[in-house]
Write a protein that holds these residues in place. Structure first.
Motif, PDB file in Angstrom:
ATOM      1  N   SER A   1      -4.489 -15.782   2.588  1.00  0.00           N
ATOM      2  CA  SER A   1      -5.292 -14.717   3.207  1.00  0.00           C
ATOM      3  C   SER A   1      -6.418 -15.309   4.048  1.00  0.00           C
ATOM      4  N   ASP A   6      -0.602  -9.670   6.237  1.00  0.00           N
ATOM      5  CA  ASP A   6      -0.940 -10.400   5.007  1.00  0.00           C
ATOM      6  C   ASP A   6      -0.377  -9.640   3.808  1.00  0.00           C
ATOM      7  N   GLU A   7       0.680 -10.137   3.258  1.00  0.00           N
ATOM      8  CA  GLU A   7       1.347  -9.495   2.116  1.00  0.00           C
ATOM      9  C   GLU A   7       1.554  -7.998   2.364  1.00  0.00           C
ATOM     10  N   GLN A  52      -2.901  -6.327   2.885  1.00  0.00           N
ATOM     11  CA  GLN A  52      -2.088  -6.251   1.684  1.00  0.00           C
ATOM     12  C   GLN A  52      -2.198  -4.901   0.978  1.00  0.00           C
TER      13      GLN A  52
HETATM   14 MG    MG Z   1      -4.048 -13.083  -0.418  1.00  0.00          MG
END
Ligand code: MG
Ligand code: ADP
Lengths: 291, 281
Positions: free
Chosen positions: A83, A207-208, A127
């Protein structure tokens, strides 16, 4: 406050020692983003007055480039610095060292206002689909955030574009007047993707993007990401702790551990023939579902 | 209005909200009615009807100047509400602005603003208000300003704390990634998300302002005669306390009911507004 010399921070711009200057990363015109030797260290608040503050080396020298239309995956365990790397690439953190060039422009050396303007070309999906949408804003407003901040679009045109992009991610026009809490996790992530897409960026850093979603919904969202790539030609930097996700979407993968890339290459190669021990343990640790 | 009609039902189901809301409603209504009508002229003295006992004619009797106490109490509500509205507006405007600024800037700006607030906060506010009024000169306006100034640090600290929590949320990072600057983020994201916290504090500060004004007026530093004021009523009846203790009880009860009502309302609001976000997550 801002750096007036756009070359500063690019490394080795000292004119008297041109001969021995570190070679600047060569930028291919088809290269969307070039990350060069990025370091990000955090100083934790000191616990006692006498001890030096602890340094966390979240990202510790990462280099890669992504070509236009490519999708580059970064996998690694939680806490390995993924991240942080994403935020560095997005210019949301100052770098300790290194450079991030977006279409040949070092974004960390740009004046604040120029960087802000450039942001329409690279957007991010986060995320947590519950945390990344303001609970007090309606969907129409959330999705329009980037054009509201970066363009002088008229209200009716803005609305038309919001609806267009909502349709592209599989949501309805009637969803514009709802609040985020009225949606499921997967739908919320679609809203977040719509927001990232509305300026038609060249690069989306995700990010995710599916980690917080149910497995059944994950596939839908990943399919959506791929369809959007076919439709709009977006370039992806996709980050995940889940190897299956990266395998599904990306054509190139880097394996990250403790702030560095331990291995990198075309997706099939890495999965078929992992070279590094860490990659092997990572692959071994994952139960292969629907291999 | 916010796509959630049940908020009203939840308000009505909350006992402190209903009790506090009713008491506050009575206070506001009393003030409004007194603008156009009171049973007697609250200012006019009638030396032939001094210290009359309660009757249908004078519901709470008359004071030592022969004025109808019920009418003075009614008109006094105006004074209390004016003080509350003006001083809370002053405190809130500056306090919230400073808190938001500190939170957006961080670093030494935040440090400076917060240390200054702590410094002011550490002093007994009422003493300083007395000092300030003594310096500026006595009078209703100075008292209101003084009370307002001393609620600035309360709002600044509260705002900064709540705003910092919002700045740490992911949707702020998303807003930055979307190209929003700090001012825009503060106005569009931070402020709307801390309104509920502020609303609760506003009711509490309102109650405190009414108390502070009563104290200042009691000391002769606030509202000047003949403006009807509960604090000054207490002061004027001081000499009568052994002759007719009821004279002091009436304004005391009026102050107590107003403060209690506002505090209950604040408690109720906190319960009704806050869990909404928590539960919906
Ligand atoms: Mg992360
Ligand atoms: N703002 C921050 N301040 C201090 N340490 C941080 C901060 N952000 C991340 N870290 C640390 O950096 C490391 C990498 O974190 P992160 O990039 O979130 O990893 P990942 O996304 O791979 O789980 C962790 O040890 C984390 O504690």
């Amino acid at each position: 406050m801002t750096d007036s010399d756009p070359q500063a921070g690019a490394g080795g711009a000292d004119s008297t020692t041109v001969a021995v200057a570190k070679p600047a990363p060569v930028i291919d015109p088809s290269t969307v983003v070039a990350v060069h030797d990025v370091h990000k260290h955090y100083t934790l608040p000191r616990e006692t007055l006498w001890r030096d503050p602890t340094l966390v080396h979240a990202v510790n020298g990462v280099t890669f480039t992504i070509e236009k239309g490519g999708s580059f995956g970064v996998v690694g365990e939680s806490g390995c610095g993924k991240s942080t790397l994403a935020r560095c690439v997005m210019g949301l953190e100052t770098l300790t060292q290194g450079s991030v060039e977006f279409r040949g422009q070092n974004i960390h050396a740009l004046p604040v206002e120029e960087l802000r303007q450039l942001r329409r070309h690279f957007q991010m999906v986060f995320q947590d689909p519950f945390g990344s949408l303001d609970p007090r804003m309606k969907v129409a407003r959330i999705v329009a955030e980037p054009i509201e901040a970066l363009e002088d679009t008229k209200l009716d045109e803005r609305r038309a574009r919001v609806i267009e992009v909502l349709r592209a991610v599989g949501l309805k026009e009637s969803d514009t007047d709802k609040y985020p809490h009225e949606f499921s996790g997967g739908q919320r992530q679609r809203i977040a993707i719509a927001r990232a897409l509305i300026t038609r960026p060249a690069l989306i850093v995700a990010d995710e993007p599916v980690s917080a979603l149910d497995v059944s919904v994950q596939a839908q969202v990943l399919n959506l990401l791929q369809d959007l790539q076919d439709e709009f030609g977006v370039t992806y930097l996709l980050i995940s702790h889940d190897l299956a996700v990266v395998k599904f979407v990306c054509d190139e993968v880097a394996v990250m551990n403790e702030g560095v890339f331990v291995e990198r290459g075309p997706t099939e190669e890495i999965f078929a023939n992992p070279q590094h021990d860490y990659t092997k343990t990572l692959l071994a640790a994952v139960p292969q579902i629907g291999g | 209005m916010e796509g959630q009609p049940s908020i009203w039902r939840r308000c009505l189901a909350h006992r402190s909200f209903v009790a506090g809301g009713s008491l506050t409603g009575v206070l506001v209504l009393t003030a409004l009615v007194s603008l156009v009508w009171t049973p007697w002229n609250p200012i006019k003295q009638n030396l032939r009807e001094r210290l009359v006992a309660p009757s249908w004619e004078h519901l709470l009797g008359t004071d030592q100047f022969g004025r109808d106490i019920f009418s003075i109490i009614m008109a006094g509500a105006q004074n209390s509400i004016t003080v509350g509205v003006v001083s809370v507006s002053i405190g809130m405007t500056f306090g919230v602005a400073l808190g938001l600024w500190a939170s957006a800037k961080r670093g030494w700006t935040e440090e400076l603003i917060m240390r200054a607030s702590d410094f002011m906060y550490a002093f007994p506010a009422i003493l300083l208000a007395i000092m300030l009024v003594a310096t500026l000169g006595q009078g209703a306006i100075n008292a209101i300003v003084a009370i307002g100034i001393f609620s600035i640090p309360v709002f600044a600290r509260l705002t900064r704390g709540a705003a910092n929590a919002i700045w740490a949320r992911e949707f702020i990072l998303a807003a930055r990634a979307a190209g929003k600057g700090k001012l825009r983020i503060t106005v569009e994201h931070v402020l709307p998300n801390i309104v509920s916290v502020l609303v609760v504090q506003i009711t509490i500060q309102f109650a405190l302002a009414i108390l502070a004004e009563a104290a200042l007026s009691f000391l002769g530093l606030g509202a000047q005669p003949p403006t009807p004021s509960w604090g000054r009523m207490l002061d004027e009846t001081r000499s009568m306390i052994f002759i007719n203790p009821w004279l002091a009880v009436y304004p005391g009860v009026a102050i107590a009911i107003s403060v209690l009502g506002l505090n209950l309302l604040g408690d109720g609001l906190r319960d009704v507004i806050d869990p909404r976000l928590a539960r919906k997550r």
